[in-house]
Design a protein around this motif. Structure first.
Motif, PDB file in Angstrom:
ATOM      1  N   HIS A  89      26.203  43.053  94.164  1.00 35.66           N
ATOM      2  CA  HIS A  89      26.221  44.076  93.569  1.00 35.66           C
ATOM      3  C   HIS A  89      27.443  44.353  92.261  1.00 35.66           C
ATOM      4  N   HIS A 115      30.269  45.867  91.925  1.00 33.25           N
ATOM      5  CA  HIS A 115      31.743  46.109  92.046  1.00 33.25           C
ATOM      6  C   HIS A 115      32.587  45.016  91.691  1.00 33.25           C
ATOM      7  N   HIS A 139      33.307  41.403  93.392  1.00 32.82           N
ATOM      8  CA  HIS A 139      32.422  40.644  93.599  1.00 32.82           C
ATOM      9  C   HIS A 139      31.528  40.078  92.052  1.00 32.82           C
ATOM     10  N   HIS A 151      25.054  50.656 100.274  1.00 38.32           N
ATOM     11  CA  HIS A 151      26.317  50.705  99.813  1.00 38.32           C
ATOM     12  C   HIS A 151      26.503  51.707  98.797  1.00 38.32           C
ATOM     13  N   ASP A 160      27.962  43.982 100.385  1.00 38.31           N
ATOM     14  CA  ASP A 160      28.773  45.122 100.830  1.00 38.31           C
ATOM     15  C   ASP A 160      27.750  45.958 101.447  1.00 38.31           C
ATOM     16  N   HIS A 215      30.883  50.672 104.440  1.00 41.09           N
ATOM     17  CA  HIS A 215      31.330  49.182 104.830  1.00 41.09           C
ATOM     18  C   HIS A 215      30.996  49.201 106.470  1.00 41.09           C
TER      19      HIS A 215
HETATM   20 ZN   LIG Z   1      31.210  47.029  97.019  1.00 41.38          ZN
END
Ligand SMILES: [Zn+2]
Ligand SMILES: [Zn+2]
Length: 305
Positions: free
Chosen positions: A62, A64, A67, A139, A210, A246
């Protein structure tokens, strides 16, 4: 196959853990795959036996930052090194626009072909000796898990069967193992099926992103290895004033047990556990519910399968 954890922290790096990245080297192939690319992943790669020249595919779970923010530097450095091997990048929708914008704004020109593939839903990408299946996760932004599925492997060589057929020990064994049929001096034909056991299913490895619902991988059942986030213990999660999407150690342990997972590695560890005693709480909680082999990932941890 071999896995090397390059970053195992959630959200921000700590002194012991960098943010998310995981390398996977498929069987007997020089190339390798990268799952997620948190900031400074290229520094972690330099400290590992991996080479950017041999990096073949990147899979982003993803968008974010923990990452993703290492991606631009890694791509640029691979270019500065004059790597020529084409690179494929898989990620959620938005990755193409994001990357092309950065490349244009910073005038980044890569000397190697870069193919960007935006993942949409459940997909299957076949690479011959293995394939990658995508699993949409739960997520706060679109997120994908990736399941690495090896092609079936030939059966085990049965030396007893070979002896019964009167085969002399030596190079003939290897030729049969590689799938060749042989004609013996007395005219008899020996096929690989005569000396090999039944084909063995290929390894299956879950690489989670995640996700607050690890059970989304349930249809894969007893996988050889599940790598999944366990950001908090249940107690700490329950006390959080604001909940993030999470998985807790308890939740992961329960799901892995229900699935019959053979081996479990928890990663994406909150910085609050950056102390051996606190980290042990996560593992204890997993082991309360999961009876297989469980570990908490750490940076540069190597796992062979
Ligand atoms: Zn995340
Ligand atoms: Zn994260």
């Amino acid at each position: 196959m071999q896995l090397i954890f390059l970053g195992t922290s959630a959200g921000v790096p700590t002194r012991r853990r960098n943010v998310s990245a995981l390398a996977l080297r498929p069987h007997e192939l020089g190339e390798w795959l990268l799952f997620d690319c948190g900031e400074a992943t290229q520094h972690q790669i330099m400290k590992s036996p991996l080479s950017l020249f041999r990096l073949k595919r990147i899979f982003l779970t993803h968008l974010h930052g923990d990452h993703l923010y290492g991606l631009f530097g890694l791509l640029a450095s691979r270019g500065m090194l004059q790597a020529q091997m084409p690179l494929e990048l898989y990620g959620p929708p938005g990755i193409r626009l994001l990357l092309l914008t950065v490349m244009e704004a910073s005038q980044l020109h890569l000397p190697y072909p870069l193919e960007i593939i935006e993942v949409r839903g459940e997909e299957r990408f076949d690479f011959g000796t293995y394939r990658i299946e995508t699993v949409p996760l739960s997520h706060s932004v679109p997120c994908y898990g990736y399941v690495y599925v090896e092609a079936p492997r030939p059966g085990r060589f049965d030396p007893e069967a070979a002896r019964r057929l009167g085969l002399p020990e030596g190079p003939l064994y290897g030729r049969l193992q590689r799938g060749e049929s042989l004609t013996l001096p007395d005219g008899r034909l020996v096929t690989p099926e005569d000396v090999l056991g039944p084909p063995r299913p290929g390894l299956r490895v879950v690489v989670g992103g995640d996700n607050d619902r690890p059970e989304l991988f349930r249809s894969y059942g007893a996988v050889d290895l599940m790598i999944h986030e366990a950001t908090y213990t249940q107690k700490d999660f329950d006390r959080l004033p604001r909940k993030f999407r999470h998985t807790t150690a308890r939740q992961l342990g329960i799901t892995a047990q229900q699935m019959g997972v053979k081996r479990l590695i928890a990663t994406h560890i909150s910085p609050r556990y950056d102390h051996p005693e606190r980290e042990a709480e996560l593992l204890e909680e997993i082991r309360l519910h999961y009876r297989g082999e469980a570990h908490i990932a750490y940076d540069f941890m190597e796992v062979g399968l």
